[in-house]
Write a protein that holds these residues in place. Sequence first.
Motif, mmCIF file in Angstrom:
data_model
loop_
_atom_site.group_PDB
_atom_site.id
_atom_site.type_symbol
_atom_site.label_atom_id
_atom_site.label_comp_id
_atom_site.label_asym_id
_atom_site.label_seq_id
_atom_site.Cartn_x
_atom_site.Cartn_y
_atom_site.Cartn_z
ATOM 1 N N PRO A 39 0.834 -1.213 0.000
ATOM 2 C CA PRO A 39 0.000 0.000 0.000
ATOM 3 C C PRO A 39 0.868 1.263 0.000
ATOM 4 N N PRO A 40 0.310 2.395 -0.452
ATOM 5 C CA PRO A 40 1.085 3.646 -0.548
ATOM 6 C C PRO A 40 1.698 4.085 0.786
ATOM 7 N N GLU A 41 1.010 3.841 1.904
ATOM 8 C CA GLU A 41 1.573 4.260 3.194
ATOM 9 C C GLU A 41 2.831 3.469 3.553
ATOM 10 N N ASP A 42 2.920 2.194 3.120
ATOM 11 C CA ASP A 42 4.145 1.415 3.347
ATOM 12 C C ASP A 42 5.264 1.872 2.403
ATOM 13 N N ALA A 44 5.654 4.849 1.397
ATOM 14 C CA ALA A 44 6.113 6.154 1.878
ATOM 15 C C ALA A 44 7.201 6.004 2.933
ATOM 16 N N LYS A 45 7.281 4.853 3.579
ATOM 17 C CA LYS A 45 8.302 4.604 4.601
ATOM 18 C C LYS A 45 9.686 4.385 3.996
ATOM 19 N N THR A 59 10.662 -3.810 5.312
ATOM 20 C CA THR A 59 9.574 -2.843 5.391
ATOM 21 C C THR A 59 8.319 -3.303 4.659
#
Length: 158
Positions: A39-42, A44-45, A59
């Motif tokens: 997903p995009p939030e992962d 972004a990490k 990650t």
Amino acid sequence: MLKVVNRVKPASKALVFAACMAAIGACSPIFKNHGYVPPPEDLAKIKVGVDTRTSVEETIGAPSSSGVVRDSGYYYVTSRVRHYGPKRPKVVSRELVAISFDQGGVVRNIERFGLEDGYVIVLDRRVTDSSVEDKGFLRQLLGNIGNFNPANIPGVNN
């Protein structure tokens, strides 16, 4: 006169109704999901220029495939396929996340592609063309007349 009375039992009506509903339900599309894209939030990490191959795997997980040329990148692919009755399955969505690394194994770029970004690539086999496809047996045999050279015979010295 004999009067014929057609009495349909309520159980028969229910059975016919159930059969019709099952036939209608069998024509509904079935969707199948294949693969994994983080997903995009992962995503972004992950920091470009900082994270490495091992930190990317920790990650967001192991990739579904990696680059062919000396581990050039990680590729995460997911597809959604619609099956509708006897028709050929159709890919309705596809997403690809490509993470490329530099020679030191540090993240260089993160790209996301969709089905609308793709190009159709025609794969063709390499086949050697035969020069005898339009020539018959006699034409091939008689075509060698005049091409004889005794120097080409093995074991004959000039």
